[in-house]
Design a protein around this motif. Structure first.
Motif, PDB file in Angstrom:
ATOM      1  N   VAL A  36       0.764  -1.208   0.145  1.00 36.61           N
ATOM      2  CA  VAL A  36       0.089   0.221  -0.116  1.00 36.61           C
ATOM      3  C   VAL A  36       0.878   1.250  -0.088  1.00 36.61           C
ATOM      4  O   VAL A  36       0.655   2.168  -0.665  1.00 36.61           O
ATOM      5  CB  VAL A  36      -0.994   0.042   1.204  1.00 36.61           C
ATOM      6  CG1 VAL A  36      -1.683   1.302   1.379  1.00 36.61           C
ATOM      7  CG2 VAL A  36      -2.085  -1.031   0.946  1.00 36.61           C
ATOM      8  N   ASP A  74      -8.161  -1.609   6.791  1.00 33.89           N
ATOM      9  CA  ASP A  74      -8.462  -2.821   6.107  1.00 33.89           C
ATOM     10  C   ASP A  74     -10.155  -2.847   5.878  1.00 33.89           C
ATOM     11  O   ASP A  74     -10.761  -2.336   6.544  1.00 33.89           O
ATOM     12  CB  ASP A  74      -7.868  -4.182   6.574  1.00 33.89           C
ATOM     13  CG  ASP A  74      -8.639  -4.600   8.033  1.00 33.89           C
ATOM     14  OD1 ASP A  74      -9.874  -4.561   7.978  1.00 33.89           O
ATOM     15  OD2 ASP A  74      -7.621  -4.812   8.956  1.00 33.89           O
ATOM     16  N   THR A  78      -8.597  -7.201   4.341  1.00 32.40           N
ATOM     17  CA  THR A  78      -7.491  -6.867   3.503  1.00 32.40           C
ATOM     18  C   THR A  78      -7.040  -5.469   3.706  1.00 32.40           C
ATOM     19  O   THR A  78      -7.862  -4.587   3.603  1.00 32.40           O
ATOM     20  CB  THR A  78      -8.242  -7.362   2.102  1.00 32.40           C
ATOM     21  OG1 THR A  78      -8.642  -8.374   1.634  1.00 32.40           O
ATOM     22  CG2 THR A  78      -7.150  -6.736   1.040  1.00 32.40           C
ATOM     23  N   VAL A  80      -5.607  -2.040   2.774  1.00 34.41           N
ATOM     24  CA  VAL A  80      -6.139  -1.390   1.504  1.00 34.41           C
ATOM     25  C   VAL A  80      -5.679   0.126   2.036  1.00 34.41           C
ATOM     26  O   VAL A  80      -5.619   0.861   1.042  1.00 34.41           O
ATOM     27  CB  VAL A  80      -7.442  -1.399   1.191  1.00 34.41           C
ATOM     28  CG1 VAL A  80      -7.954  -2.650   0.759  1.00 34.41           C
ATOM     29  CG2 VAL A  80      -8.532  -0.817   2.142  1.00 34.41           C
ATOM     30  N   VAL A 100      -4.517   5.535   1.095  1.00 38.45           N
ATOM     31  CA  VAL A 100      -5.549   4.465   0.757  1.00 38.45           C
ATOM     32  C   VAL A 100      -5.512   4.182  -0.504  1.00 38.45           C
ATOM     33  O   VAL A 100      -5.423   5.012  -1.514  1.00 38.45           O
ATOM     34  CB  VAL A 100      -7.148   5.137   1.195  1.00 38.45           C
ATOM     35  CG1 VAL A 100      -8.178   4.166   0.544  1.00 38.45           C
ATOM     36  CG2 VAL A 100      -7.124   5.233   2.631  1.00 38.45           C
ATOM     37  N   LEU A 101      -5.792   2.998  -1.193  1.00 39.36           N
ATOM     38  CA  LEU A 101      -5.669   2.639  -2.431  1.00 39.36           C
ATOM     39  C   LEU A 101      -6.686   2.943  -3.222  1.00 39.36           C
ATOM     40  O   LEU A 101      -7.790   3.149  -2.703  1.00 39.36           O
ATOM     41  CB  LEU A 101      -5.610   0.971  -2.610  1.00 39.36           C
ATOM     42  CG  LEU A 101      -4.476   0.182  -1.930  1.00 39.36           C
ATOM     43  CD1 LEU A 101      -4.941  -1.390  -2.254  1.00 39.36           C
ATOM     44  CD2 LEU A 101      -3.240   0.344  -3.050  1.00 39.36           C
ATOM     45  N   GLU A 103      -8.665   2.487  -5.756  1.00 36.02           N
ATOM     46  CA  GLU A 103      -9.830   1.755  -5.880  1.00 36.02           C
ATOM     47  C   GLU A 103     -10.843   1.438  -4.638  1.00 36.02           C
ATOM     48  O   GLU A 103     -11.725   0.906  -4.729  1.00 36.02           O
ATOM     49  CB  GLU A 103      -9.612   0.617  -6.743  1.00 36.02           C
ATOM     50  CG  GLU A 103      -8.917  -0.524  -5.780  1.00 36.02           C
ATOM     51  CD  GLU A 103      -7.246  -0.206  -6.066  1.00 36.02           C
ATOM     52  OE1 GLU A 103      -6.527  -1.262  -5.941  1.00 36.02           O
ATOM     53  OE2 GLU A 103      -6.902   0.827  -6.404  1.00 36.02           O
ATOM     54  N   MET A 104      -9.921   1.616  -3.548  1.00 34.71           N
ATOM     55  CA  MET A 104     -10.753   1.387  -2.407  1.00 34.71           C
ATOM     56  C   MET A 104     -11.201   2.651  -1.443  1.00 34.71           C
ATOM     57  O   MET A 104     -11.583   2.525  -0.319  1.00 34.71           O
ATOM     58  CB  MET A 104      -9.924   0.373  -1.440  1.00 34.71           C
ATOM     59  CG  MET A 104      -9.429  -0.874  -2.004  1.00 34.71           C
ATOM     60  SD  MET A 104     -10.984  -2.042  -2.260  1.00 34.71           S
ATOM     61  CE  MET A 104     -10.235  -3.377  -2.824  1.00 34.71           C
TER      62      MET A 104
END
Length: 347
Positions: A36, A74, A78, A80, A100-101, A103-104
């Motif tokens: 990440v 998470d 998971t 993220v 934060v990713l 897409e998340m």
């Protein structure tokens, strides 16, 4: 028409979790956290691909740093997101980063991470939270919606050692600077220079910027310099300093400093300072060029040196250009009162 029954139980909301990271973290979670940080960090630096993954041992060493607290966020177990916070150079101020990713985002991970940061720093007695964000991004809008104030616009510059122009740097170093001499050190400032070096560090207050309130610059003295050196040694890092000293004296007229840790692939510039009465003599270019050559000669694995400068600091930006740095991206420095932020987060 037949009406369909609807219940909130039919709506699945992803579960958000946050936990503090410690060196004994599970290996899979450690690697996920590192991924990440690399992925989002590359995006924020304007790079097309993340840096190579670091060995697990190096990641665990980062988590052992006593100055920095880190969290993983998470969704349904998971990882993220990630957050980290450490003391900044100004009194009662902490510097935080939240990742934060892409897409998340939009599931509350960033807000949950920020909540933990605020709780931790409020308990530690901090009053101001600072961070940097790319302008016109979800991260910037998120911070501004929470009441953050924008200070400086910052330029992130990098010096790539794979394409280092040694001839130019050597010419800069060889250029005469009558009345001054170069002095290099790491780990500890020489006893004869430490008092003058501390005074020179205070001169950062003269740099053009918008974010330092009156009195915010640390009143450096010998004891604070030695304390900072001990704290770095405890973290396994050193501050490399190249200084211009007035010939025949122990007066530091200018210096540049780079923090060198266990990983010598990417190193970060700390301060470059010229004391007011010694300006307009090319000392900043001199010490920065000398430092670049020193890093290239003594750290053969170094890939890049990064430096952050306020857009308003046109003088230092010109120095960076003369020593081979190029602009990578720009960011906004933002600050927010922790007590106000806690109230907005209903803590």
């Amino acid at each position: 028409m037949k009406l369909m029954a609807f219940s909130l139980e039919d709506v699945r909301i992803p579960a958000v979790g946050v936990d503090v990271l410690r060196p004994d973290i599970d290996e899979l979670r450690l690697v996920a956290w590192g991924d990440v940080m690399r992925t989002v960090g590359a995006i924020e630096r304007g790079e097309y691909a993340p840096a190579p993954a670091q060995p697990s041992q190096r990641l665990r060493e980062q988590l052992a740093d006593p100055r920095t607290v880190r969290w993983a966020g998470d969704l349904d177990g998971t990882v993220v997101g990630a957050a980290e916070v450490r003391p900044a150079g100004e009194p009662k101020t902490a510097f935080a980063r939240i990742y934060v990713l892409p897409e998340m985002r939009g599931h509350g991970v960033g807000r949950s991470l920020l909540t933990e940061v605020v709780r931790d720093q409020r308990a530690a007695g901090m009053e101001i939270l600072a961070t940097t964000v790319l302008a016109d991004t979800p991260g910037a809008r998120f911070a501004l919606d929470l009441g953050a104030a924008v200070g400086d616009e910052l330029v992130i510059n990098v010096l790539d050692f794979e394409n280092l122009d040694r001839d130019s740097l050597e010419r800069n170093v060889a250029t005469g600077h009558d009345g001054y001499r170069l002095v290099h050190w790491s780990d500890q400032a020489p006893d004869l220079l430490v008092d003058s070096y501390a005074l020179a560090k205070r001169a950062i207050a003269d740099a053009p910027n918008n974010h330092l309130p009156p009195g915010a610059v640390v009143e450096w003295d010998r004891d604070l310099v030695r304390q900072s050196e001990r704290e770095r040694a405890d973290r396994g890092v050193a501050l490399w300093v190249t200084a211009a000293v007035v010939a025949g004296t122990s007066t530091v007229a200018a210096f540049t400093a780079v923090e060198v840790g266990r990983s010598t692939v990417d190193v970060g510039q700390e301060d470059t300072v010229v004391v007011r009465e010694h300006r307009r003599h090319g000392l900043a270019t001199w010490v920065k060029a000398a430092m670049a050559l020193r890093l290239a000669d003594e750290l053969p694995n170094v890939r890049r040196l990064s430096s952050t400068t306020a857009v308003a600091n046109t003088g230092m930006r010109a120095v960076n250009a003369r020593t081979g740095f190029h602009e990578l991206t720009r960011r906004l420095l933002i600050t927010i009162n922790i007590a106000d932020l806690a109230e907005r987060l209903h803590l």
